[in-house]
Design an enzyme around this catalytic site. Structure first.
Site, PDB file in Angstrom:
ATOM      1  N   SER A 257      -6.599   3.614  -2.289  1.00 20.59           N
ATOM      2  CA  SER A 257      -7.113   4.076  -3.682  1.00 20.59           C
ATOM      3  C   SER A 257      -8.385   3.419  -4.423  1.00 20.59           C
ATOM      4  O   SER A 257      -8.236   3.412  -6.101  1.00 20.59           O
ATOM      5  CB  SER A 257      -7.253   4.972  -4.054  1.00 20.59           C
ATOM      6  OG  SER A 257      -7.083   6.262  -3.358  1.00 20.59           O
TER       7      SER A 257
ATOM      8  N   GLU B 114       1.070  -1.089  -0.111  1.00 19.41           N
ATOM      9  CA  GLU B 114      -0.341  -0.073   0.092  1.00 19.41           C
ATOM     10  C   GLU B 114       0.982   1.002   0.118  1.00 19.41           C
ATOM     11  O   GLU B 114       1.448   1.839   0.970  1.00 19.41           O
ATOM     12  CB  GLU B 114      -0.779   0.108   0.621  1.00 19.41           C
ATOM     13  CG  GLU B 114      -2.075  -1.380   1.201  1.00 19.41           C
ATOM     14  CD  GLU B 114      -3.012  -0.409   2.599  1.00 19.41           C
ATOM     15  OE1 GLU B 114      -3.791  -0.370   1.687  1.00 19.41           O
ATOM     16  OE2 GLU B 114      -2.721  -0.972   3.737  1.00 19.41           O
TER      17      GLU B 114
HETATM   18  P1  PGA Z   1      -7.852   3.628   0.539  1.00 23.19           P
HETATM   19  O1  PGA Z   1      -7.263   2.217   2.011  1.00 23.19           O
HETATM   20  O2  PGA Z   1      -8.927   1.889  -0.126  1.00 23.19           O
HETATM   21  O3  PGA Z   1      -9.476   4.096   1.250  1.00 23.19           O
HETATM   22  O4  PGA Z   1      -7.417   3.809  -0.258  1.00 23.19           O
HETATM   23  C1  PGA Z   1      -6.927   1.775   2.174  1.00 23.19           C
HETATM   24  C2  PGA Z   1      -5.814   0.757   3.161  1.00 23.19           C
HETATM   25  O5  PGA Z   1      -5.665   1.976   4.001  1.00 23.19           O
HETATM   26  O6  PGA Z   1      -6.144   0.311   3.372  1.00 23.19           O
END
Ligand code: PGA
Length: 249
Positions: free
Chosen positions: A211, A166
């Protein structure tokens, strides 16, 4: 062939009622029609309620954090045994929000992985670089560093771990890594694992997070080394989350 997996990370959102409604809507929308593995990581206090609702569901139940200690005087902490008692199947370890806001260190995170696995939970281990690290060309170095202690530990069961890449600059920002950018890092992660664990690296699922939504999921999930997603914001919307799961084939 690695099976795809999509994990919803609800973070600190929802009420008791909203949790019930969201679980029920996701479960009925999915209703055995989806091939990938699916999990939702809900806040601690709603685990028991979620577990009851998911009793005969294909959706697995996850927590968002776990203590590195087995028990004792650690006010406010929740042990892996307690998560298992609450019918959890898995737990997130090392989410960037835990690393950034709660100063969780690589040493602590490996202890958390070991505690979780000892208690029969499987682990989604999160890694990823900041925007600053990416622009200064340090993404690969940072990722290798975040994996180093984990891969060196003789006590980690690599048959029961999923890695989630991530990039921090993509979390909750609407800025997704392009499928090519994500694939490049995922392939690198698999190589780093391969150097330590040889053939096992081909079996380990590596998820992309940051995202992910119903529009970008398909192309991301088509990349050779992307085995699904860790989804924050979009997992709070049953329709969007189900649409994402449908693209994980
Ligand atoms: P997001 O978060 O999809 O809102 O970007 C992903 C996460 O933090 O696991």
């Amino acid at each position: 062939m690695r099976q795809k997996i999509v994990v919803g990370n609800w973070k600190m959102n929802g009420s008791f009622l909203e949790t019930k409604e969201l679980i029920q809507s996701i479960d009925s929308a999915i209703d055995g029609k989806i091939d990938c593995q699916i999990a939702v990581s809900v806040p601690f206090v709603y685990l028991n309620c979620a577990a009851d609702l998911l009793k005969s569901s294909q959706i697995m139940l996850g927590a968002q954090n776990v203590s590195e200690h087995s028990k004792g005087a650690y006010t406010g902490e929740v042990s892996a045994q307690m998560l298992k008692d609450s019918q959890c199947d898995l737990v997130l370890v090392g989410h960037s929000e835990r690393r950034q806001y709660f100063n969780e260190t690589d040493e602590q995170l490996v202890k958390k992985v070991i505690q979780a696995q000892k208690n029969g939970l499987y682990v989604i281990f999160c890694i990823g670089e900041t925007e600053q690290e990416r622009v200064s060309d340090r993404a690969f170095e940072v990722i290798e560093q975040q994996l180093a202690l984990l891969l060196d530990s003789a006590d980690v069961d690599f048959g029961n771990i999923v890695i989630a890449y991530e990039p921090i600059w993509a979390i909750g920002t609407g800025l997704t890594a392009s499928p090519e950018q994500a694939q490049e890092i995922h392939a690198f992660i698999r190589d780093v694992i391969k150097n330590k664990l040889s053939a096992l690296a081909e079996k380990i699922q590596i998820l992309y997070g940051g995202s992910v939504n119903e529009k970008n999921a398909e192309l991301l999930f088509k990349q050779t080394d992307i085995d699904g997603g860790l989804v924050g914001g979009a997992s709070l919307d049953a329709k969007a989350f189900t649409a994402i799961c449908q693209q994980a084939k």
